[in-house]
Design an enzyme around this catalytic site. Structure first.
Site, PDB file in Angstrom:
ATOM      1  N   SER A 138       0.834  -1.203   0.000  1.00 20.49           N
ATOM      2  CA  SER A 138       0.000   0.000   0.000  1.00 20.49           C
ATOM      3  C   SER A 138       0.873   1.258   0.000  1.00 20.49           C
ATOM      4  CB  SER A 138      -0.962  -0.056   1.186  1.00 20.49           C
ATOM      5  OG  SER A 138      -1.998   0.887   1.048  1.00 20.49           O
ATOM      6  N   ASP A 266     -10.056  -4.156  -5.359  1.00 16.55           N
ATOM      7  CA  ASP A 266      -9.508  -3.354  -4.260  1.00 16.55           C
ATOM      8  C   ASP A 266     -10.260  -2.028  -4.246  1.00 16.55           C
ATOM      9  OD1 ASP A 266      -8.035  -1.726  -2.538  1.00 16.55           O
ATOM     10  OD2 ASP A 266      -6.106  -2.549  -3.177  1.00 16.55           O
ATOM     11  N   HIS A 295      -7.717  -5.369  -0.639  1.00 16.79           N
ATOM     12  CA  HIS A 295      -6.549  -4.530  -0.357  1.00 16.79           C
ATOM     13  C   HIS A 295      -5.627  -5.256   0.613  1.00 16.79           C
ATOM     14  CE1 HIS A 295      -4.393  -0.728  -0.328  1.00 16.79           C
ATOM     15  NE2 HIS A 295      -4.235  -0.875   0.972  1.00 16.79           N
TER      16      HIS A 295
END
Length: 327
Positions: A138, A266, A295
Site C-alpha cells: 500500500s 480493491d 486490499h
C-alpha cells in the site's frame, strides 16, 4: 511487455473485496519474534528496524502501509514465509509507527523516500549482504516504487529488485476512491488514528499552532493534509503533495526487476492505479492485476494453511525475475 496474467482464484466467499481486505487483519494469529535495532537519523530523530534473521546473504526490506507497522499481518506472514525460504528480512517501521513516537514534529508520508534511502544506505554500510530486495504494501508500496524509479541512475548494485502490493500509485484519485461511501469504515478508522497522532504532536510542539477545531471536523484526507502534511513537510497544497508523492510518474524510470500487484476489486484503488501502458512499455516494470484479492488481502479460503498465494507469488518473482536462490 511485462503485463502478467494472474493465477489467483479464491473460493466463492473470498471473491468479496471487503471480506478479503478485512480477513487477514482480523483472523490471522501469526506473530514474529523480531530483533529491534534503533538507528539515529541525520535530522536527530530515530527509525526502528525489526529484523528476522536466518543467516542469509539476501535481505528483504519490508515497508508497511498507512498506520501499519512490523506487526501488520501481511508483514508478519511475508516475514515468516521468506524466512522459511532462507531469506533474512527487516521491517522498516515508518516514523511514529513502531510503538514509540518519533522525536520530531514530522512523521511520514506517501512520498518520503529520503527515509527509504537512508535506511537502504544504513543496511548497505552496516551489514554484509550481497542482495537487498524491497517489498512494500500500500503506502509502503508507493514508497518502494517511487524510490526505485527516482534512484534508477544511482541505485546501489546490491538492490536487486522490488515488489509492491495493493498500491495507490496515483494518490489524488486513490484518496477520492477511499473517501467514497463504500469505504466509510476504513476511512473513519484511518482518520481516527491519524487525528490522535496529530493531536499528540501538537501537544509536544505547541509552536505548531494546530487548529484543533478544524482537525475535529476533518472528514477527508485532504483536510488532514492541509492541517499537517502540507505545512510540516513544506508542500504548497494537498494537490502539490499528491503530485510530488505519487509513484506513478516514476514507473517508466525503473531499471531493475520490479513487480506491482493490484486487485481489480480493491476498493481503495481508482482506474489510474492500474498502469498497464507503463508496464507494456517497460523491460523491468512488471504489472499483475488480479480479479480478486481486496486490499493487501489475497486470501483464498477459510483454510488458513492454503492462504499463502501472495507469499508464494512474492517468492516466485524473487526466484524467476530477480533470480535469487531460495530454499
Amino acid at each position: 511487455m511485462p503485463v502478467l496474467t494472474s493465477d489467483f482464484t479464491p473460493t466463492f466467499l473470498f471473491k468479496s473485496g471487503h471480506l478479503n481486505t478485512i480477513y487477514r487483519s482480523v483472523f490471522s494469529k501469526e506473530s514474529c519474534n523480531y530483533k529491534r535495532k534503533r538507528i539515529s537519523t541525520w535530522d536527530k530523530d530515530f527509525i526502528d528496524l525489526d529484523f528476522s534473521l536466518v543467516g542469509s546473504k539476501t535481505l528483504v526490506l519490508l515497508i508497511h502501509g498507512l498506520e501499519g507497522s512490523s506487526q501488520s499481518k501481511y508483514i508478519v506472514s511475508t516475514t515468516k514465509h521468506l524466512n522459511q525460504k532462507g531469506l533474512d528480512t527487516v521491517c522498516f517501521n515508518l516514523r511514529g509507527c513502531s510503538g514509540d513516537d518519533n522525536l520530531l514534529l514530522g512523521t511520514y508520508h506517501s512520498g518520503k523516500t529520503e527515509d527509504v534511502d537512508f535506511v537502504v544506505k544504513h543496511l548497505i554500510e552496516n551489514y554484509n549482504y550481497d542482495n537487498i530486495i524491497l517489498v512494500g504494501f500500500s503506502l509502503g508500496g508507493n514508497l518502494t516504487l517511487k524510490y526505485i524509479g527516482e534512484q534508477s541512475e544511482n541505485i546501489s548494485p546490491k538492490i536487486k529488485g522490488g515488489i509492491a502490493i495493493s498500491v495507490p500509485i496515483d494518490i489524488a484519485s486513490g484518496e477520492y476512491e477511499l473517501e467514497k461511501l463504500k469505504n466509510k469504515i476504513y476511512l473513519e478508522r484511518f482518520l481516527k488514528t491519524m487525528k490522535t497522532k496529530i493531536l499528540d504532536k501538537a501537544a509536544k510542539f505547541p509552536e505548531f499552532n494546530l487548529d484543533k477545531d478544524q482537525l475535529a471536523k476533518a472528514t477527508r484526507f485532504k483536510h488532514l493534509e492541509s492541517l499537517y502534511t502540507v505545512p510540516v513537510f513544506g508542500f504548497e497544497s494537498p494537490e502539490d503533495y499528491w503530485e510530488k508523492a505519487s509513484a506513478k510518474p516514476y514507473l517508466s524510470k525503473i531499471e531493475i526487476p520490479t513487480l506491482l500487484i493490484n486487485s481489480k476489486d480493491d476498493t481503495f484503488l481508482s482506474d489510474k492505479c492500474f498502469p498497464i501502458d507503463e508496464a507494456k512499455n517497460s523491460k523491468n516494470f512488471f504489472f499483475e492485476t488480479t480479479s480478486y484479492g481486496g486490499h493487501c488481502g489475497f486470501i483464498s479460503s477459510f483454510y488458513n494453511a492454503k492462504n499463502n498465494w501472495l507469499e508464494l507469488r512474492i517468492e516466485r518473482f524473487i526466484r524467476q525475475n530477480i533470480q535469487i536462490n531460495l530454499l
